[in-house]
Design an enzyme around this catalytic site. Sequence first.
Site, short mmCIF file in Angstrom:
data_model
loop_
_atom_site.label_atom_id
_atom_site.label_comp_id
_atom_site.label_asym_id
_atom_site.label_seq_id
_atom_site.Cartn_x
_atom_site.Cartn_y
_atom_site.Cartn_z
N LEU A 109 0.84 -1.19 0.00
CA LEU A 109 0.00 0.00 0.00
C LEU A 109 0.88 1.24 0.00
O LEU A 109 1.60 1.51 0.97
CB LEU A 109 -0.91 0.01 1.22
N ASP A 110 0.80 2.00 -1.07
CA ASP A 110 1.65 3.18 -1.22
C ASP A 110 1.26 4.27 -0.23
O ASP A 110 0.08 4.60 -0.07
CB ASP A 110 1.53 3.72 -2.65
N ALA A 111 2.26 4.84 0.43
CA ALA A 111 2.15 6.08 1.22
C ALA A 111 0.85 6.19 2.01
O ALA A 111 0.03 7.06 1.76
CB ALA A 111 2.32 7.28 0.30
N HIS A 160 16.96 2.49 6.34
CA HIS A 160 17.66 2.99 5.16
C HIS A 160 18.39 4.29 5.45
O HIS A 160 19.58 4.45 5.11
CB HIS A 160 16.67 3.21 4.01
N GLU A 175 3.47 1.17 3.15
CA GLU A 175 4.54 2.17 3.16
C GLU A 175 4.03 3.37 3.95
O GLU A 175 2.93 3.85 3.71
CB GLU A 175 4.92 2.62 1.76
N ASN A 212 13.94 9.44 -6.21
CA ASN A 212 13.64 10.77 -5.69
C ASN A 212 14.90 11.54 -5.31
O ASN A 212 14.85 12.49 -4.52
CB ASN A 212 12.68 10.68 -4.50
#
Length: 614
Positions: free
Chosen positions: A262-264, A328, A300, A398
């Site tokens: 699931l994006d953002a 990260h 996410e 990005n």
Amino acid sequence: MSVWHLDIGATPLPAGVRFRVWAPLAETVAVIRCGSDGDTAHPLARAGDYFQGTVAGMAPGDRYWYRLDGALRRPDPASRCQPDGVHGPSQVVDPASFAWSDTDWRGRELEELITYELHVGTFTPAGTFTAAIDRLNYLCGLGVTAVELMPVVEFPGSRNWGYDGVFPFAPHHAYGGAEGLKALVDACHRRGLAVILDVVYNHLGPEGNYLHPFGPYFTDRYRTPWGDAVNFDGPQSGGVRHYVIANALHWVAEYHVDGLRLDAIHGIFDFGACHILRDLARTVASLARRLGRKVHVIAESDLNDVRTILPPETGGHGVGAQWCDDFHHALMTLLTGERGGYYADFGAFRHLVKAFREGFVYSGEYSRYRRRRHGSSTANRPPRQLVVFSQNHDQVGNRALGDRPATRLSPEQLKLAAGAVLLSPYQPLLFMGEEYGETAPFPYFTSHGDPDLVEAVRRGRREEFASFGWEGELPDPQAGETFRAAKLDPERRHRSWHRPLFAWYRELIRLRRELPLLRRPERREIEVAGMEDEEVIAVRYHGGGEELIVLLAFGSGVRTVRLPMRHGKCRRLLASADGHWGGPGSPAPERLPASSSGPEVALAPFSVTLYGSG
């Protein structure tokens, strides 16, 4: 299909095609059948906020529009196929026409996932689902267990990251459409690879978004950086929630996918009593049980909110896992020295130590970047619920130039980053090409048809990067060359320093899959020690009479450390500095005696050393 079927859109029946569309803002809705001898209109009957009916004589392959209030001609919000792109008519698809061969496939457990994220358009020269099938044997040889596809639904033009999709039920026609995606999933399952699909439920793209006249799909109560916020909790939001949950079930039932990323979700706003994420996760889990398959929902989020992955009975949303950006950021700031933008919150050695111990680095501490306290603790959650990486599409794409770590880090640093991820307690994810040090950039690219939108995207990218202080001319997102420059060159893995790096990744993945202590580590079986002066992190896994010790050295010179943890006799299983992996030679001893105080160990610069019982 016997367990669940899509109840919106166009459904072929023996006597024709049944149509159903949520359109509370329309007074009348008709199906316009496109024919070679002219279009014909077929009115639908109102059923509450829906319009529905069966059109005799229609069949799979027929094209159609909806006509609202006798005037507006629009594609189907639940279209399964847009053969002419986002501005063309929808096409009827028979969801039962594909001959699946994965009857015995039951999916993979969460802790088994070693995920390879890829973009269909740049993964191969042809950039199609069919071409991706030809590279699955390569992925099996690498050893990964899951393929994660960046969004593949219909977007404007032929090149896009996928987050500008506007037909959530329709695989992009240029990639190969519904049949192509099903063939790819089926081929993955034949090889033991799970498939995770990236889906976007926080917004729809700006070009080709024709939902507004049908109903209140969107709201101005909230804002997202990418487009109108989706109406999950306002008036008439029930139809929107149905639309999104039906989409999730659609991918699981019709396309046999094994997971949804699931994006953002920080762009999903829902202040109702039952959050849409909880509803979605619960409904997907119910379908998975009925199908007898493992299906994972993975979020996410930049919220560092543990409620996302807590079970509903303890106040959480019940999502299976979530990406952990903190890991990260802590890792890459140590390796690169970058401190711009959101990296301002990272860069200290203790940040990476905490990431190994707990997951989230910010679990309530003050964030200088956000200028407020941020996050909650994941210290008590199973490590498999956090997905970690040294690269992904966002953290490469990005950047202003879309440059990859292989263009900024040495081979020894790249091996160290790989070891930190694949020997961590968490669920590892790789970004396509990192396994051999791909140097082609992965910049942001589009193929919009609206000139004003094209210019807005260019301007937005420039503004977005201002806080990072990156230099260089930004690639034009709209230029075809920007897209072509991102194509992978996997033959690179046979050349120069790329060859030992590729072999290193294969060995790390093999160990991750074969060593029991790495397959499903539990918090109680993990010790993490940070030796800040020496810039070394030690991770000890223990259980069932076995143990593993991972030593990660981040200094630029040889370091000699005394291990701060007791252990039994161990032998060296792996050392990134060995010449076999292209290194300068490892000074670490081949064996460690049993010790309660810890022996001294010499470690090469930017190195990974693994010891195991024996």
